[in-house]
Design a protein around this motif. Sequence first.
Motif, PDB file in Angstrom:
ATOM      1  N   VAL A   1       0.876  -1.175   0.000  1.00 11.01           N
ATOM      2  CA  VAL A   1       0.000   0.000   0.000  1.00 11.01           C
ATOM      3  C   VAL A   1       0.912   1.222   0.000  1.00 11.01           C
ATOM      4  O   VAL A   1       1.994   1.192   0.585  1.00 11.01           O
ATOM      5  CB  VAL A   1      -0.903   0.013   1.262  1.00 11.01           C
ATOM      6  N   ASN A   2       0.488   2.278  -0.657  1.00 17.14           N
ATOM      7  CA  ASN A   2       1.281   3.505  -0.682  1.00 17.14           C
ATOM      8  C   ASN A   2       0.457   4.677  -0.216  1.00 17.14           C
ATOM      9  O   ASN A   2      -0.774   4.697  -0.401  1.00 17.14           O
ATOM     10  CB  ASN A   2       1.787   3.776  -2.110  1.00 17.14           C
ATOM     11  N   SER A   3       1.121   5.643   0.366  1.00 18.77           N
ATOM     12  CA  SER A   3       0.435   6.858   0.776  1.00 18.77           C
ATOM     13  C   SER A   3       1.354   8.050   0.545  1.00 18.77           C
ATOM     14  O   SER A   3       2.536   7.996   0.875  1.00 18.77           O
ATOM     15  CB  SER A   3       0.040   6.771   2.252  1.00 18.77           C
ATOM     16  N   ASP A   4       0.797   9.109  -0.033  1.00 21.00           N
ATOM     17  CA  ASP A   4       1.556  10.334  -0.288  1.00 21.00           C
ATOM     18  C   ASP A   4       0.932  11.491   0.472  1.00 21.00           C
ATOM     19  O   ASP A   4      -0.297  11.580   0.573  1.00 21.00           O
ATOM     20  CB  ASP A   4       1.529  10.695  -1.786  1.00 21.00           C
ATOM     21  N   ALA A   5       1.772  12.366   0.981  1.00 23.40           N
ATOM     22  CA  ALA A   5       1.305  13.631   1.559  1.00 23.40           C
ATOM     23  C   ALA A   5       2.036  14.740   0.799  1.00 23.40           C
ATOM     24  O   ALA A   5       3.119  15.166   1.197  1.00 23.40           O
ATOM     25  CB  ALA A   5       1.610  13.687   3.050  1.00 23.40           C
ATOM     26  N   PRO A   6       1.471  15.196  -0.331  1.00 19.42           N
ATOM     27  CA  PRO A   6       2.189  16.135  -1.175  1.00 19.42           C
ATOM     28  C   PRO A   6       2.117  17.592  -0.703  1.00 19.42           C
ATOM     29  O   PRO A   6       2.786  18.455  -1.256  1.00 19.42           O
ATOM     30  CB  PRO A   6       1.479  15.986  -2.529  1.00 19.42           C
ATOM     31  N   GLY A   7       1.307  17.861   0.318  1.00 21.35           N
ATOM     32  CA  GLY A   7       1.157  19.228   0.822  1.00 21.35           C
ATOM     33  C   GLY A   7      -0.301  19.594   0.968  1.00 21.35           C
ATOM     34  O   GLY A   7      -1.193  18.807   0.619  1.00 21.35           O
TER      35      GLY A   7
END
Lengths: 126, 249
Positions: free
Chosen positions: B172-178
């Motif tokens: 699973v992947n998770s991004d917090a780009p802003g």
Amino acid sequence: MLPMTKLASILALSLLAACASSIDRSVQLRGAKLVAGVSTKSDVVNMIGLPAKIDRDEAKKLEIWQYTGKAINSSSFVPLPILNAGDIYGVTTRSNIENQPVTLICVFDEAGRLLDIIKPTQGDKK
Amino acid sequence: MNKLLLLLPILFMTGCATKPTITPVSGESLRSIKTEKVAVKYTLATKRINYVETVYRVLWLETNTSSLNFSGIWSPDQDITGYVVSRMRQQGIRAESVYDVVNPSLVDSANRHLAQAIEHSAGDNPAIKGSKLIPKPTYFSSMPIDAEFSALSEALRSGGIRYLIELTAMDVNSDAPGYGLVTVHASPNVRVINLQTNKVIWTEQLFHHEPYQLGGDFKKLEENSISKTKEGLRAGINKIDFLSLWEIQ
């Protein structure tokens, strides 16, 4: 021209606006109130989060969670073209995950109850 | 010169209009997937969640990556298979979870073998040290020949199943780009296997994701037995239009 005090205030406000990393769990690792024999896996996840590594001792039916609390990789980017961007449970006190030292080890029994808490970098049990 | 000037924008437009290619069905119609019972299986190879965050540091931006293990509190394969079954049923497909058709130990055994096999065949993920990328769709285009899969497919055939729809993701992947945004996503390879002919009749890599406003805090995905992560996976899967994918509207 802005007066010096105003400039200082703007700078201070800008610094306050800087965001914190939610990957870095140093604060949670220091402040977690874990109690061996009482805390559960769910308590540990709610207080600190998920571990970086899990080992299983099938013979003893133990699960060993290891935390570094740090990012695997960190890099900086300046978005302006004006600056240059510059041996317990088989886990030793020098263990590391992807070059990050393990800072907390939680040992759970088969029922998911916390049995032991070890802080390798402090060289002691808590 | 004028001709050259005309050609340039056409070349740029061609770049934008390129559609992702879908592996063609090799001489077999997928229409019967909608009319007969099909079995579904979703496997997460690593039981890990990878994070990539961009942190605002006033004068610079910082990118941090991490990879955490959730196998101590969640065995995801059966649950995520259930999310896919539920979505397919919404679309009128007579989907059954493999866990409801055969002995779950057969599924777990086949999944363990599949996870080991793809980890050996996968390339390193350059974005997250220590993690791997799912092999290319061509890897999934041939029928698995290991004993564990054979036992599973035999049991499914005995249960009256002709098609197995198998989804395989690395992690699973998770991004917090802003701006407080946190996304939950995965990129499973999907393949349709005809268990009677022992052929993979369709394969493609998919992407499902769900964005949340969590103040950029990944820990909120982990609290309460990673309930938000589970919710994000389910919501992302609920956006997949399987009928359009297989052109069986």
